[in-house]
Design an enzyme around this catalytic site. Structure first.
Site, PDB file in Angstrom:
ATOM      1  N   HIS A  85      -5.208  -0.411   2.059  1.00  0.00           N
ATOM      2  CA  HIS A  85      -3.757  -0.543   2.023  1.00  0.00           C
ATOM      3  C   HIS A  85      -3.181  -0.610   3.441  1.00  0.00           C
ATOM      4  CE1 HIS A  85      -0.025   0.806  -0.528  1.00  0.00           C
ATOM      5  NE2 HIS A  85       0.079  -0.439  -0.073  1.00  0.00           N
ATOM      6  N   TYR A 118       2.249   5.119  -4.330  1.00  0.00           N
ATOM      7  CA  TYR A 118       3.330   4.736  -5.233  1.00  0.00           C
ATOM      8  C   TYR A 118       3.846   5.976  -5.964  1.00  0.00           C
ATOM      9  CZ  TYR A 118       1.749  -0.145  -4.671  1.00  0.00           C
ATOM     10  OH  TYR A 118       1.393  -1.383  -4.182  1.00  0.00           O
TER      11      TYR A 118
END
Length: 302
Positions: free
Chosen positions: A141, A59
């Protein structure tokens, strides 16, 4: 239901608030976010009683984790649950970039790595960026990008971290319900503790209910529902499905986004809904929507 209400996270020792803050937006998802706005967003969440925070190395290529740590390390550590992710390392010249991040740090990029060494390094790097001594939940992820490695090397490494008390829970951060269901079935015991599923158990897309949610109920795996607003798709005037949902909500006097944030709790395996925000006002709006009364008749129609 209130943002600050707490429930156990599946079979773990953790408890989470019903509303969580996803920190992709403050990492610059699509649009830059100032440091001040990022600080105010996290501070607003805390003021509202939110104690579940989810970030990831990718992110903003580390920016989200740094901003999360900047505000959270001043708070009592035992009061909140912090999640981050493994599977991508942020390093100079990392080749697996994503165009969705606005103004990322120059020269850095992600590199996919589901090896055991990659997991340990990712956690160490995250803790450095956060300036905290631990995270509570580690998600693998996007495991579909290399499912065999995610299952056969990343998961055992996380299991060792859990067994030694370095983390409290193992999870997936995933956009595909079928991938999560397969992982739950194939992971060695004791398996996953939870799954964060984005955009697949919502008013518009209920595919998570087909296989994954019954499996979660059977195995005691908690679900964290993310992407419930579908990136604004519920407000799309050109979508017949979204229009029908909006019309139904309007007949019952309920904002469609209130129905969206509350819908996942119709299933008992859903522990929390994780929403993104890039300002204090957006955080406050989500908390208010969670408390908006919704008649059973609306759920029956939907």
């Amino acid at each position: 239901m209130r943002a600050a209400d707490r429930v156990p996270l599946g079979r773990t020792t953790l408890s989470v608030t019903r509303l969580g803050l996803g920190l992709a937006s403050i990492g610059g998802l699509h649009t830059p976010v100032s440091t001040l706005d990022a600080d105010e967003t996290i501070d607003a969440a805390w003021r509202l009683g939110v104690r579940l925070f989810d970030t990831a190395p990718v992110y903003g290529y580390g920016r989200s984790e740094r901003r999360a740590g900047r505000r959270l390390r001043t708070r009592p550590r035992d009061e909140f649950v912090l999640c981050t992710k493994v599977g991508r390392l942020i390093e100079p010249g990392g080749p697996d970039g994503q165009p969705i991040w606005a103004d990322p740090p120059p020269g850095l990029g992600p590199r996919l790595d589901y090896t055991a060494d990659g997991v340990y390094r990712s956690l160490a790097d995250s803790l450095d960026r956060l300036a905290l001594d631990r995270v509570d939940v580690l998600h693998i992820h996007d495991p579909e990008l290399d499912f065999p490695a995610a299952l056969e090397t990343a998961y055992p490494a996380l299991a060792r971290l859990r067994a030694t008390g370095r983390i409290a829970a193992i999870s997936l951060g995933v956009n595909h319900a079928d991938v999560a269901a397969r992982f739950i079935r194939e992971a060695p015991d004791p398996g996953l503790d939870c799954v964060m599923l984005a955009g697949r158990y919502t008013l518009l897309d209920r595919s998570g209910a087909n296989d994954l949610l019954p499996l979660c109920a059977e195995r005691g795996v908690a679900l964290l529902a993310a992407g419930v607003y579908q990136g604004g798709a519920l407000l799309d005037e050109t979508s017949p499905a979204a229009s029908r949902i909006r019309d139904t909500c309007e007949r019952h006097g309920v904002p469609v986004l209130a129905a969206a944030v509350q819908f996942p709790f119709r299933h008992p395996s859903v522990a929390a809904v994780v929403v993104g925000a890039r300002s204090a006002a957006e955080m406050e709006q989500s908390a208010a929507l969670l408390e908006h009364p919704i008649p059973d008749a609306l759920w029956d129609e939907l």
